[in-house]
Design an enzyme around this catalytic site. Structure first.
Site: not given
Length: 354
Positions: A322, A265
């Site tokens: 997103e 991430s």
């Protein structure tokens, strides 16, 4: 000279076919099938290396597929050991059951179970700050300089601007590329408990101020996340889906579309943050249609940020659209990516091919 098995079989079949007319009719298909079998065996035996290579490619494709079973995705020791023996004890395999249309519609939403809502994607109110609070905390920060988009594009097209694959701003972190073991950075405080890579604070301050000057009030949340929090986020969402009847694999595949694996991430290296605004604070796709969402998509590159998971590029990033997730890559690279309409993955492909 010793005869081969193929020759012996052929000879026997021909002898059998010569007995009478009926035998000759029966032996013909048997002869065709047997000869085809021996030819196939000889072909595979003569091309063993080629078929071994194809088998290896197929195995690698399965292992490194975006939705490979977590057992295979263990890039390095910093990544969570995603296998069934070491998986978080809070994640248990649920019995599989048929989902009703109502359940499937329910599962399609971003917020599935209310008790987990504040832990997912940094949605807790305590993690969210208005630009006014951020700018007050960042007072005195800001680069104060800005290279025009046209200047950057002209320099890139002429070859004057060349990108370095070792540039920390361009590090590629995704499902297939874990955080490098030797990657290091210094955390800087934005405000309160919000932190990010200290090196992006000046450009972040400039972007927040520019948005304010346009009459937009941005909200920032969830920049740097610890590996532990990323793991908790992932496990919590997996549990949500399993509690509604999905198997572990089904839940894992669905969650990996919206939450990146721990160790993979960008939030864990402080280069990514989630940004919305005062009129639309939720981390949902309609944010991209707001004035703030449109302004950020068009202008964030001037301050070194890109929409990391743009619409229409899901097949490249492996992550759903997103419009709130922004990644810092530096002003020059962000400008090139935004104007060319490419993702960081595609930018790296171009970088490696040149």
């Amino acid at each position: 000279m010793k005869t081969t098995l193929k020759e012996r079989v052929r000879k026997k079949l021909l002898q059998f076919g010569r007995k009478n007319k009926i035998c000759s009719i029966l032996v013909l298909p048997a002869l065709v099938v047997s000869m085809f079998f021996f030819h196939a065996i000889a072909y595979f035996a003569g091309n063993g290396k080629r078929f071994s290579m194809l088998a290896m490619i197929l195995c690698l494709f399965v292992v490194y597929s975006s939705f490979s079973f977590p057992l295979f995705i263990s890039g390095n020791e910093r990544a969570v050991e995603w296998d069934l023996t070491n998986a978080d004890s809070s994640v248990e395999l649920a019995p599989e059951s048929e989902l009703s249309p109502e359940d499937m519609e329910f599962l399609a939403g971003e917020d599935v179970l209310e008790e987990y809502e504040e832990n997912l994607h940094g949605k807790g109110a305590a993690d969210t700050y208005d630009a006014s609070e951020l700018l007050a905390s960042l007072e005195g920060r800001g680069s104060g300089t800005e290279r025009t988009t046209q200047e950057i594009l002209e320099a890139y097209e002429s070859g004057e601007l060349v990108f370095d694959a070792d540039d920390w701003r361009l590090v590629l972190i995704n499902k297939q590329h874990s955080i490098p073991d030797d990657y290091s950075f210094t955390l800087g405080t934005i405000v309160g408990n919000l932190q990010c890579d200290e090196r992006i604070l000046d450009d972040l301050s400039d972007m927040l101020q520019a948005a304010k000057d346009e009459g937009l009030t941005l909200k920032v949340r969830s920049p740097y996340r610890t590996p532990e929090r990323q793991k908790d986020n992932f496990n919590a969402r997996v549990n949500q889906y399993m509690n509604l009847g999905m198997s572990y694999m089904e839940a894992y595949q669905r969650v990996s579309r919206v939450i990146t694996l721990p160790g993979n991430s960008e939030h864990e290296i402080g280069l990514a943050l989630d940004i919305t605004c005062d009129t639309f604070a939720d981390l949902e796709q309609p944010f991209g249609d707001t004035d703030a969402g449109k302004w950020l998509a068009e202008n964030s590159c001037r301050y070194g940020f890109i929409v990391r998971y743009p619409k229409g590029k899901e097949y490249v990033t492996g992550i759903d659209y997103e419009p709130w997730h922004f990644r810092y890559v530096g002003v020059e690279a962000a400008t090139v990516m935004t104007k060319q309409g490419i993702t960081l993955e595609e930018f790296w492909e171009d970088l490696e091919s040149n």
